[in-house]
Scaffold this active site. Structure first.
Site, mmCIF file in Angstrom:
data_model
loop_
_atom_site.group_PDB
_atom_site.id
_atom_site.type_symbol
_atom_site.label_atom_id
_atom_site.label_comp_id
_atom_site.label_asym_id
_atom_site.label_seq_id
_atom_site.Cartn_x
_atom_site.Cartn_y
_atom_site.Cartn_z
ATOM 1 N N MET A 1 26.589 23.631 9.950
ATOM 2 C CA MET A 1 25.432 23.508 10.842
ATOM 3 C C MET A 1 24.716 24.855 10.963
ATOM 4 O O MET A 1 23.953 25.084 11.906
ATOM 5 C CB MET A 1 25.872 22.990 12.214
ATOM 6 N N LEU B 1 25.627 31.024 10.011
ATOM 7 C CA LEU B 1 26.803 31.283 9.164
ATOM 8 C C LEU B 1 27.493 32.598 9.519
ATOM 9 O O LEU B 1 26.842 33.572 9.902
ATOM 10 C CB LEU B 1 26.379 31.299 7.691
ATOM 11 N N HIS C 1 32.531 30.587 7.554
ATOM 12 C CA HIS C 1 31.829 29.741 6.576
ATOM 13 C C HIS C 1 31.919 30.364 5.180
ATOM 14 O O HIS C 1 32.137 29.667 4.184
ATOM 15 C CB HIS C 1 30.347 29.609 6.940
ATOM 16 N N GLY D 1 37.030 23.835 7.385
ATOM 17 C CA GLY D 1 37.903 24.809 8.047
ATOM 18 C C GLY D 1 38.916 24.115 8.938
ATOM 19 O O GLY D 1 38.608 23.113 9.584
ATOM 20 N N LYS D 2 40.117 24.704 8.977
ATOM 21 C CA LYS D 2 41.137 24.161 9.879
ATOM 22 C C LYS D 2 40.815 24.498 11.330
ATOM 23 O O LYS D 2 41.480 24.007 12.230
ATOM 24 C CB LYS D 2 42.510 24.727 9.515
ATOM 25 N N LYS D 3 39.830 25.336 11.542
ATOM 26 C CA LYS D 3 39.422 25.624 12.928
ATOM 27 C C LYS D 3 39.078 24.313 13.637
ATOM 28 O O LYS D 3 39.375 24.142 14.807
ATOM 29 C CB LYS D 3 38.216 26.550 12.924
ATOM 30 N N LEU E 1 36.333 32.860 14.619
ATOM 31 C CA LEU E 1 34.884 33.004 14.475
ATOM 32 C C LEU E 1 34.257 31.636 14.680
ATOM 33 O O LEU E 1 34.764 30.616 14.212
ATOM 34 C CB LEU E 1 34.526 33.548 13.091
ATOM 35 N N SER E 2 33.141 31.625 15.394
ATOM 36 C CA SER E 2 32.467 30.364 15.694
ATOM 37 C C SER E 2 31.010 30.662 16.004
ATOM 38 O O SER E 2 30.699 31.695 16.624
ATOM 39 C CB SER E 2 33.129 29.712 16.916
ATOM 40 N N ARG F 1 29.354 29.305 18.152
ATOM 41 C CA ARG F 1 29.202 29.310 19.617
ATOM 42 C C ARG F 1 29.538 30.663 20.233
ATOM 43 O O ARG F 1 29.103 30.953 21.350
ATOM 44 C CB ARG F 1 30.064 28.223 20.254
HETATM 45 P P1 AMP Z 1 30.082 24.306 11.521
HETATM 46 O O1 AMP Z 1 28.900 25.014 10.965
HETATM 47 O O2 AMP Z 1 30.585 24.888 12.795
HETATM 48 O O3 AMP Z 1 29.908 22.810 11.544
HETATM 49 O O4 AMP Z 1 31.261 24.567 10.497
HETATM 50 C C1 AMP Z 1 31.135 24.260 9.143
HETATM 51 C C2 AMP Z 1 32.489 24.409 8.499
HETATM 52 O O5 AMP Z 1 32.963 25.749 8.674
HETATM 53 C C3 AMP Z 1 33.550 23.493 9.148
HETATM 54 O O6 AMP Z 1 34.365 22.951 8.118
HETATM 55 C C4 AMP Z 1 34.308 24.439 10.042
HETATM 56 O O7 AMP Z 1 35.642 24.021 10.286
HETATM 57 C C5 AMP Z 1 34.273 25.722 9.202
HETATM 58 N N1 AMP Z 1 34.515 26.883 10.057
HETATM 59 C C6 AMP Z 1 33.875 27.219 11.209
HETATM 60 N N2 AMP Z 1 34.406 28.328 11.741
HETATM 61 C C7 AMP Z 1 35.414 28.709 10.912
HETATM 62 C C8 AMP Z 1 36.363 29.789 10.921
HETATM 63 N N3 AMP Z 1 36.391 30.691 11.885
HETATM 64 N N4 AMP Z 1 37.252 29.868 9.898
HETATM 65 C C9 AMP Z 1 37.236 28.950 8.898
HETATM 66 N N5 AMP Z 1 36.371 27.910 8.826
HETATM 67 C C10 AMP Z 1 35.474 27.789 9.826
#
Ligand code: AMP
Length: 279
Positions: free
Chosen positions: A26, A29, A33, A143-145, A180-181, A183
């Protein structure tokens, strides 16, 4: 790096491509990511990264509105990746009509995060279904997050896209162990130390469980300590890592998962751990 915005443009680009590896995101990055993209480039010459904020998976319009949007910065981060196709669709490219599908998800979709965000995982699977159907990758990396999301996508793919390999990658964290996020960017820089108290609490509970202590007590203790610091807890639970079912005595491969709100921002995290056979 090539950027494409339309479904027809993406179809044309992928027309003769085999062995496509796909990473849905989303945007906003960060290194988490990029770790997925690095893995993808190791296994394929054709990597598709989507950047699409999926309204179907948000339960609150406020949460959707404040989700960070940094497309210029995202594209700059991806520029060095030669073989990466970035797919940045507008809403109507993905959803020509408002999506209205109810997927038959396993009961676990209504537990943990699903209990606090009704319909969230249905929204996630809606967009994954559209994107898998369009891109037809050989593998997709997550990600396993977002462990519960990864689990549900694996279950969904087993039935609906059995040829797509679903790969889960470890969570990337900062120096304080904070996952990392996107948010995290909604907090002030100084608050990042405060919010790492959440992952530290989960880590402590996992250590107690690993050393044979009663983890239910540690969870209650951890929840109290977080509340004292101003956190609102959705849940902190220990489950089996293989299927996220409630852990039974004798289960050794476990995971602690939590979701909590600090200053009205919701964070999730999890830690996998193994209980020694002697315990
Ligand atoms: P998002 O943009 O938050 O929807 O995340 C896209 C992908 O990145 C998803 O598969 C998440 O699980 C992965 N992701 C987000 N944060 C992390 C992180 N800190 N470490 C590894 N993968 C991540």
């Amino acid at each position: 790096m090539i950027k494409v915005e339309s479904v027809s443009g993406l179809r044309a680009l992928l027309n003769d491509k085999k062995n496509i590896v796909f990473i849905p995101t989303m945007g906003n990055l960060h290194e988490g990511h990029l770790s997925l993209i690095d893995q993808a480039t190791l296994i394929s010459r054709t990597v598709v990264v989507s950047i699409f904020i999926n309204p179907a998976q948000f339960n609150s319009s406020q949460d959707l509105e404040k989700y960070p949007r940094t497309i210029g910065q995202d594209i700059a981060l991806l520029r060095p990746y030669e073989n990466v196709i970035i797919f940045v669709p507008q809403l109507n490219e993905i959803y020509p009509e408002t999506p209205n599908i109810n997927y038959d998800l396993p009961p676990i979709a209504n537990e943990l995060c699903g209990k606090y965000r009704p319909g969230h995982f249905n929204g996630v699977i809606t967009v994954i279904d559209r994107l898998f159907n369009l891109i037809k990758p050989q593998a997709a990396i997550f990600g396993k997050k977002d462990y519960q999301q990864l689990h549900l996508i694996k279950e969904f793919s087993k039935v609906s896209y059995p040829t797509i390999e679903i790969i889960g990658m470890p969570t990337i964290r900062d120096g304080n162990g904070l996952a990392l996020s996107s948010r995290n960017n909604l907090f002030e820089k100084e608050q990042l130390i405060d919010i790492s108290f959440f992952n530290q609490s989960l880590t402590n509970i996992a250590h107690h469980a690993q050393s044979g202590q009663n983890y239910q007590e540690s969870i209650l203790f951890g929840i109290d300590a977080l509340k004292e610091r101003g956190w609102l807890i959705d849940y902190i639970e220990v489950r089996r890592s293989s299927d996220l079912k409630v852990a039974l005595p004798g289960d050794r491969h476990l995971i602690i998962l939590g979701a909590a709100n600090y200053k009205n921002i919701r964070l999730i995290d999890n830690i996998e751990f193994c209980i020694d056979g002697s315990n």
